[in-house]
Design a protein around this motif. Structure first.
Motif, PDB file in Angstrom:
ATOM      1  N   PHE A 192      38.666  41.217  48.154  1.00  0.00           N
ATOM      2  CA  PHE A 192      40.014  41.729  47.993  1.00  0.00           C
ATOM      3  C   PHE A 192      40.522  43.093  48.515  1.00  0.00           C
ATOM      4  O   PHE A 192      41.669  43.247  48.474  1.00  0.00           O
ATOM      5  CB  PHE A 192      40.697  41.384  46.563  1.00  0.00           C
ATOM      6  CG  PHE A 192      40.954  39.956  46.492  1.00  0.00           C
ATOM      7  CD1 PHE A 192      41.847  39.327  47.135  1.00  0.00           C
ATOM      8  CD2 PHE A 192      40.200  39.089  45.556  1.00  0.00           C
ATOM      9  CE1 PHE A 192      42.339  37.741  46.965  1.00  0.00           C
ATOM     10  CE2 PHE A 192      40.544  37.862  45.465  1.00  0.00           C
ATOM     11  CZ  PHE A 192      41.637  37.379  46.075  1.00  0.00           C
ATOM     12  N   GLN A 193      39.380  43.784  48.777  1.00  0.00           N
ATOM     13  CA  GLN A 193      39.477  45.229  49.331  1.00  0.00           C
ATOM     14  C   GLN A 193      39.309  45.201  50.941  1.00  0.00           C
ATOM     15  O   GLN A 193      39.399  46.272  51.364  1.00  0.00           O
ATOM     16  CB  GLN A 193      38.531  46.222  48.737  1.00  0.00           C
ATOM     17  CG  GLN A 193      39.115  46.648  47.034  1.00  0.00           C
ATOM     18  CD  GLN A 193      37.984  47.414  46.685  1.00  0.00           C
ATOM     19  OE1 GLN A 193      36.673  47.403  47.006  1.00  0.00           O
ATOM     20  NE2 GLN A 193      38.227  48.560  45.954  1.00  0.00           N
ATOM     21  N   SER A 194      38.948  44.143  51.446  1.00  0.00           N
ATOM     22  CA  SER A 194      38.791  43.993  52.862  1.00  0.00           C
ATOM     23  C   SER A 194      40.022  44.611  53.669  1.00  0.00           C
ATOM     24  O   SER A 194      41.283  44.007  53.329  1.00  0.00           O
ATOM     25  CB  SER A 194      38.500  42.499  53.269  1.00  0.00           C
ATOM     26  OG  SER A 194      38.130  42.637  54.736  1.00  0.00           O
ATOM     27  N   PRO A 195      39.802  45.323  54.684  1.00  0.00           N
ATOM     28  CA  PRO A 195      40.924  45.522  55.598  1.00  0.00           C
ATOM     29  C   PRO A 195      41.591  44.493  56.491  1.00  0.00           C
ATOM     30  O   PRO A 195      42.437  44.688  57.181  1.00  0.00           O
ATOM     31  CB  PRO A 195      40.610  46.773  56.215  1.00  0.00           C
ATOM     32  CG  PRO A 195      38.909  46.472  56.285  1.00  0.00           C
ATOM     33  CD  PRO A 195      38.653  46.116  55.263  1.00  0.00           C
ATOM     34  N   CYS A 196      40.668  43.390  56.616  1.00  0.00           N
ATOM     35  CA  CYS A 196      41.059  42.228  57.444  1.00  0.00           C
ATOM     36  C   CYS A 196      42.024  41.260  56.992  1.00  0.00           C
ATOM     37  O   CYS A 196      42.300  40.354  57.309  1.00  0.00           O
ATOM     38  CB  CYS A 196      39.678  41.453  57.620  1.00  0.00           C
ATOM     39  SG  CYS A 196      38.472  42.736  58.507  1.00  0.00           S
TER      40      CYS A 196
ATOM     41  N   ALA B 145      46.937  41.955  50.871  1.00  0.00           N
ATOM     42  CA  ALA B 145      46.503  43.205  50.931  1.00  0.00           C
ATOM     43  C   ALA B 145      47.432  44.002  49.833  1.00  0.00           C
ATOM     44  O   ALA B 145      47.117  45.007  49.245  1.00  0.00           O
ATOM     45  CB  ALA B 145      46.280  43.890  51.951  1.00  0.00           C
ATOM     46  N   LYS B 146      48.570  43.765  49.765  1.00  0.00           N
ATOM     47  CA  LYS B 146      49.551  44.601  48.867  1.00  0.00           C
ATOM     48  C   LYS B 146      49.319  44.459  47.585  1.00  0.00           C
ATOM     49  O   LYS B 146      49.275  45.361  46.827  1.00  0.00           O
ATOM     50  CB  LYS B 146      51.057  43.880  49.239  1.00  0.00           C
ATOM     51  CG  LYS B 146      52.139  44.661  48.481  1.00  0.00           C
ATOM     52  CD  LYS B 146      53.544  44.208  48.746  1.00  0.00           C
ATOM     53  CE  LYS B 146      54.660  45.104  48.201  1.00  0.00           C
ATOM     54  NZ  LYS B 146      55.929  44.426  48.365  1.00  0.00           N
ATOM     55  N   TYR B 147      48.919  43.360  46.826  1.00  0.00           N
ATOM     56  CA  TYR B 147      48.376  43.388  45.508  1.00  0.00           C
ATOM     57  C   TYR B 147      46.994  43.837  45.382  1.00  0.00           C
ATOM     58  O   TYR B 147      46.573  44.182  44.353  1.00  0.00           O
ATOM     59  CB  TYR B 147      48.821  42.084  45.173  1.00  0.00           C
ATOM     60  CG  TYR B 147      48.963  41.808  43.641  1.00  0.00           C
ATOM     61  CD1 TYR B 147      49.633  42.566  42.650  1.00  0.00           C
ATOM     62  CD2 TYR B 147      47.909  40.940  42.961  1.00  0.00           C
ATOM     63  CE1 TYR B 147      49.711  42.418  41.485  1.00  0.00           C
ATOM     64  CE2 TYR B 147      47.847  40.617  41.460  1.00  0.00           C
ATOM     65  CZ  TYR B 147      48.882  41.707  40.784  1.00  0.00           C
ATOM     66  OH  TYR B 147      48.944  41.721  39.548  1.00  0.00           O
TER      67      TYR B 147
ATOM     68  N   VAL C 244      41.901  39.789  41.723  1.00  0.00           N
ATOM     69  CA  VAL C 244      40.735  39.431  41.103  1.00  0.00           C
ATOM     70  C   VAL C 244      41.058  39.309  39.326  1.00  0.00           C
ATOM     71  O   VAL C 244      40.450  38.177  39.006  1.00  0.00           O
ATOM     72  CB  VAL C 244      39.492  40.550  41.128  1.00  0.00           C
ATOM     73  CG1 VAL C 244      38.448  40.236  40.430  1.00  0.00           C
ATOM     74  CG2 VAL C 244      39.240  40.985  42.681  1.00  0.00           C
ATOM     75  N   GLY C 245      41.564  40.029  39.054  1.00  0.00           N
ATOM     76  CA  GLY C 245      41.913  39.999  37.425  1.00  0.00           C
ATOM     77  C   GLY C 245      42.987  38.596  37.335  1.00  0.00           C
ATOM     78  O   GLY C 245      42.748  37.826  36.374  1.00  0.00           O
TER      79      GLY C 245
END
Length: 376
Positions: A133-137, A143-145, A150-151
């Motif tokens: 979920f941190q991927s720049p892709c 990507a906003k959240y 994950v949580g």
């Protein structure tokens, strides 16, 4: 067979079948997105250090020039299948045995398995989900959240597991009441110093592992959902293994085989203690070792179009890993550690030496998964 037993087996089979179909659908969908979604929109401002062109290049499908032996990878299917089968079937047979000779061994294996499941959730599932979920892709909307998903998905999974268990068990807490009443009996026996040769464990009549057998439908459902959560992760690592080139395949295969064997041992003990028919237990055990080889086969089949940086594939992996983490967290702490250790009078009646051995086994299980995380 009693009507309640047939109903329990039917319910278990329904849950198991549904979970298995969902896993296959999710994996196929992920690969379809991987094949056709590599040119989708990407986030240009997720990592400021990368320019737009650099981000596009990082997320584009690239063809690896590393050596790839299809026969080597096909052999890996059967190796993973064999190792996983040994781990889960052996412990299931031991747990299903009526002999009290294995009482102490099964308790140690159960504690080792609890450590394995905790280590899997903390060290394998959670970090992978955060990374995905941190991927720049990822698309801008996701990507906003970012890592908050994950949580979110983990919390949703834990809530759903609890609701399903309450529905299956009628919401009356029959398992806890049974465990407490049985523990009181064992505690009374320990006050009379009526300890057997198993290191101070008071073994209740009809119990194989020093603890009462789980009787409620919620317990059966819990184990099935636990297996489903593990299988979500297994399909992902199977696909990853299937597309890995030869130079890293051997090391990764060895690490994943240990990973699957330890998880299988944990599941085997839990499944063996369920009040299912032997056929139902065997079917539940067979599902687990099959899923990683299926993932490897999918990886081999889609290798030429597989893009590990496809937004759709990253999202699928992130959601499945988050859901799996939520399921394992809930089951490890609310079910296993709580009811098998913290609130179990039978466990408290063990000798100090044996309790220390149990906790050491649990810590070793977690340590084993931490070591395996170096490679997988």
């Amino acid at each position: 067979m009693a009507p309640t037993q047939r109903q329990s087996n039917s319910s278990a089979n329904a849950f198991a079948t549904t979970a298995f179909k969902f896993l296959l659908f999710a994996s196929i969908a992920a690969q379809a997105v991987s094949a056709h979604g590599s040119h989708g929109d990407v986030v240009h401002d997720a990592e400021p250090a990368l320019s737009a062109n650099e981000t596009l290049d990082a997320c584009a499908l690239s063809v690896s020039d590393s050596a790839y032996s299809q026969s080597f990878h096909i052999a890996g299917i059967f190796i993973a299948l064999a190792v996983s089968s040994v781990g889960i079937l052996l412990t299931m047979v031991l747990a299903n045995s009526k002999s009290k000779r294995f009482t102490q061994l099964l308790q140690i294996l159960k504690m080792f398995g609890i450590g394995v499941l905790a280590g899997t959730a903390w060290i394998h599932l959670l970090p992978h989900a955060f990374e995905e979920f941190q991927s720049p892709c990822l698309d801008a909307g996701w990507a906003k959240y970012g890592t908050g998903y994950v949580g979110l998905f983990g919390l949703i999974a834990a809530f759903i597991v609890q609701l399903i268990e309450m529905s299956a068990g009628g919401g009356h807490g029959s398992r806890s009441l049974h465990a407490k009443s049985a523990g009181v009996k064992s505690g009374t026996a320990s006050n009379d110093h009526d300890h057997d040769h198993t290191g101070g464990m008071d073994v209740e009549e009809g119990s194989m592992d020093g603890m009462p057998h789980p009787h409620s439908h919620s317990t059966e459902t819990s184990v099935i959902l636990l297996e489903a959560g593990i299988m979500f992760h297994s399909i992902i690592i199977g696909v990853t293994l299937g597309v890995t080139p030869d130079d890293a395949f051997g090391t990764l295969l060895a690490a994943i085989c240990f990973h699957q064997m330890f998880e299988g041992m944990a599941l085997g003990v839990l499944i063996g203690n369920l009040r299912f028919s032997n056929l139902t237990k065997t079917l539940l055990c067979i599902m687990y070792p099959l899923i990683t080889p299926i993932g490897i086969a999918i990886g081999i089949a889609v290798r030429s179009t597989y893009n590990e940086n496809s937004p759709g594939l990253i999202l699928t992996h992130g959601i499945l890993n988050s859901l799996s983490a939520g399921i394992l967290f809930y089951n490890t702490y609310a079910e296993l550690m709580s009811e098998e250790i913290s609130h179990n009078n039978t466990f408290r009646s063990y000798t100090l030496t044996f309790k220390a051995a149990c906790f050491m086994a649990m810590y070793l299980g977690a340590a084993a998964m931490a070591i395996i995380a170096l490679w997988a």
